[in-house]
Design a protein around this motif. Structure first.
Motif, mmCIF file in Angstrom:
data_model
loop_
_atom_site.group_PDB
_atom_site.id
_atom_site.type_symbol
_atom_site.label_atom_id
_atom_site.label_comp_id
_atom_site.label_asym_id
_atom_site.label_seq_id
_atom_site.Cartn_x
_atom_site.Cartn_y
_atom_site.Cartn_z
ATOM 1 N N ILE A 257 -20.347 -29.496 30.929
ATOM 2 C CA ILE A 257 -20.225 -30.055 30.648
ATOM 3 C C ILE A 257 -21.136 -31.224 30.154
ATOM 4 C CG2 ILE A 257 -19.248 -31.705 28.524
ATOM 5 C CD1 ILE A 257 -16.392 -30.629 29.550
ATOM 6 N N VAL A 258 -22.626 -31.233 28.718
ATOM 7 C CA VAL A 258 -23.231 -32.603 28.208
ATOM 8 C C VAL A 258 -22.322 -33.003 27.017
ATOM 9 C CG1 VAL A 258 -25.324 -32.021 30.537
ATOM 10 C CG2 VAL A 258 -25.019 -30.496 27.366
ATOM 11 N N SER A 259 -23.364 -34.286 27.033
ATOM 12 C CA SER A 259 -22.351 -34.964 25.268
ATOM 13 C C SER A 259 -23.442 -35.839 25.558
ATOM 14 C CB SER A 259 -20.848 -35.276 25.921
ATOM 15 O OG SER A 259 -20.246 -35.716 24.973
ATOM 16 N N PHE A 260 -22.748 -36.741 23.989
ATOM 17 C CA PHE A 260 -23.949 -37.118 23.578
ATOM 18 C C PHE A 260 -22.098 -38.654 23.193
ATOM 19 C CE2 PHE A 260 -26.099 -38.859 20.376
ATOM 20 C CZ PHE A 260 -27.717 -38.502 20.160
ATOM 21 N N ASP A 261 -23.341 -39.693 23.885
ATOM 22 C CA ASP A 261 -22.513 -41.328 23.095
ATOM 23 C C ASP A 261 -22.606 -42.108 23.886
ATOM 24 O OD1 ASP A 261 -22.361 -41.013 20.177
ATOM 25 O OD2 ASP A 261 -20.082 -40.174 20.795
ATOM 26 N N ASN A 262 -22.357 -41.597 25.214
ATOM 27 C CA ASN A 262 -21.521 -42.756 26.345
ATOM 28 C C ASN A 262 -20.853 -44.002 26.364
ATOM 29 O OD1 ASN A 262 -22.176 -43.759 28.596
ATOM 30 N ND2 ASN A 262 -23.602 -45.140 28.024
ATOM 31 N N VAL A 279 -25.039 -39.076 25.873
ATOM 32 C CA VAL A 279 -26.215 -40.137 25.665
ATOM 33 C C VAL A 279 -25.806 -41.094 25.285
ATOM 34 C CG1 VAL A 279 -27.957 -39.611 23.677
ATOM 35 C CG2 VAL A 279 -27.693 -38.220 24.969
ATOM 36 N N ASP A 280 -26.887 -42.528 25.947
ATOM 37 C CA ASP A 280 -26.206 -44.086 24.584
ATOM 38 C C ASP A 280 -27.378 -44.102 23.887
ATOM 39 O OD1 ASP A 280 -25.518 -46.070 24.557
ATOM 40 O OD2 ASP A 280 -25.843 -47.117 26.650
ATOM 41 N N GLN A 281 -26.791 -44.600 22.717
ATOM 42 C CA GLN A 281 -27.806 -44.318 21.712
ATOM 43 C C GLN A 281 -26.901 -46.088 20.993
ATOM 44 O OE1 GLN A 281 -26.030 -42.425 17.474
ATOM 45 N NE2 GLN A 281 -24.174 -41.539 18.409
ATOM 46 N N TYR A 282 -26.412 -46.685 21.989
ATOM 47 C CA TYR A 282 -26.619 -47.982 21.766
ATOM 48 C C TYR A 282 -25.763 -48.659 20.840
ATOM 49 C CZ TYR A 282 -29.142 -47.779 26.090
ATOM 50 O OH TYR A 282 -30.608 -47.463 27.306
ATOM 51 N N LEU A 311 -32.542 -44.867 22.546
ATOM 52 C CA LEU A 311 -31.717 -43.598 22.793
ATOM 53 C C LEU A 311 -31.749 -43.308 24.662
ATOM 54 C CD1 LEU A 311 -32.448 -40.646 20.303
ATOM 55 C CD2 LEU A 311 -30.476 -42.019 20.841
ATOM 56 N N LYS A 312 -30.611 -43.219 24.992
ATOM 57 C CA LYS A 312 -31.135 -42.807 26.570
ATOM 58 C C LYS A 312 -30.166 -42.194 27.641
ATOM 59 C CE LYS A 312 -31.240 -46.086 31.178
ATOM 60 N NZ LYS A 312 -31.020 -44.844 31.825
ATOM 61 N N VAL A 313 -30.585 -40.945 27.735
ATOM 62 C CA VAL A 313 -29.674 -39.904 29.025
ATOM 63 C C VAL A 313 -29.165 -40.761 29.801
ATOM 64 C CG1 VAL A 313 -29.896 -37.895 29.903
ATOM 65 C CG2 VAL A 313 -31.239 -37.874 27.514
ATOM 66 N N VAL A 314 -27.783 -40.589 30.206
ATOM 67 C CA VAL A 314 -26.931 -41.034 31.276
ATOM 68 C C VAL A 314 -26.598 -39.982 32.868
ATOM 69 C CG1 VAL A 314 -25.341 -42.525 31.499
ATOM 70 C CG2 VAL A 314 -26.391 -42.976 30.085
#
Length: 320
Positions: A257-262, A279-282, A311-314
């Protein structure tokens, strides 16, 4: 003495009446909270989502650090509770807030109540999900957007999955609410990553940002596609539903899985390799940036266009 006091009393009464009339309708310059500070309303989506819990905490901390405003924050019951957001916006108008910072649950449905808020003199700032440009234009609104590039973030997250699976890897996309701009943008980013990496997108289904819905949708997708290798989830809440579905199907290690929000809840699955990236969108900083723009508007500055946030991919290596 009586002849002197009566006109004075009338003058005071008239002045008070004019002051009250001048405040009617919630003019932004007159709206104030504790200590005469301007009130900024933050209206978010579901506070059952850890992402928005983090946003609220960050916003409160930022407002306290600034010290020059009164922040009121509210959320809704679930991601599709549009009526709840409209009620929250209407309350901000009734309470005569100076500014309203909103993360809309629907990019079009929230424009009309926001137009009413603007008519009442409230400054508007859009965060998290961009309001629909066509709906804004029809309403005669020019609202600054403070938020990330969702397409780019999803594409970067999707590239991690493409690299892991290699060409011809078979994946599905879990979409957010169909009418939400960020749902469309993240889907577009995932599709771009799939195309560039040679992945085969077998299907794309909406789970409305919700964990339980994502569990059901992913279960059905696993049944329909026994050779499924990857899930691109448009937020971490849906990723968590996919994790449960994969475990129930006894396919741990076979479907990534890949995702978004961290959000914190996804970190154990980053650690064990079930989730390859998020993905961290702080969100706290994003809300803080929105508050800063609102305060600039209250101060008389005209802010327009897109104020991009980080944004930062984690991945597992970022967990420490």
């Amino acid at each position: 003495m009586k002849q002197t006091l009566v006109p004075a009393a009338l003058a005071l009464l008239l002045g008070a009446t004019l002051t009250a009339c001048g405040q009617e309708g919630g003019g932004s310059s007159a709206a104030s909270g504790q200590g005469g500070k301007p009130t900024v309303c933050l209206v978010m989506k579901s506070l059952g989502n850890q992402y928005f819990q983090t946003m609220e905490k960050g916003a409160q901390a930022h407002a306290a650090q600034r010290g020059d405003l009164t922040l009121t924050a509210s959320g809704i019951q679930n991601e599709t509770d549009i009526d709840g957001q409209i009620s929250a916006i209407n309350k901000c108008v009734t309470d005569q807030a100076a500014a309203l910072v909103v993360a809309p649950a629907d990019s079009r449905a929230l424009v009309a109540p926001l137009a009413r808020a603007a008519k009442a003199g409230i400054k508007l700032v859009n965060i998290d999900v961009k309001l629909d440009d066509g709906a804004l234009s029809s309403a005669g609104l020019d609202v600054p957007y403070v938020g990330p590039d969702n397409t780019a973030g999803a594409q970067q997250s999707g590239e991690v999955l493409a690299k892991a699976l290699g060409p011809n890897g078979k994946v599905v996309i879990l979409e957010g609410i169909s009418g939400a701009a960020n749902a469309q943008q993240r889907k577009a980013g995932f599709q771009a990553a799939a195309t560039a990496g040679g992945l085969t997108v077998l299907d794309a289904k909406s789970a409305n940002w919700e964990t339980d819905q994502a569990y059901t949708v992913t279960t059905n997708l696993i049944t329909a596609h026994p050779d499924l290798q990857g899930v691109m989830a448009s937020n971490d809440d849906m990723a968590l539903g996919a994790v449960k579905a994969i475990a129930a199907a006894k396919k741990q290690g076979r479907i990534r899985i890949v995702s978004f929000d961290n959000v914190d809840a996804v970190h154990p699955y980053l650690a064990d390799g079930t989730v390859l990236a998020t993905v961290d969108q702080y969100p706290g900083k994003q809300a803080g940036d929105g508050i800063d723009v609102a305060m600039r508007e209250i101060g008389g500055e005209h802010v327009t266009g897109w104020v991009k946030t980080d944004l930062k991919v984690v991945t597992k290596s970022d967990l420490g």
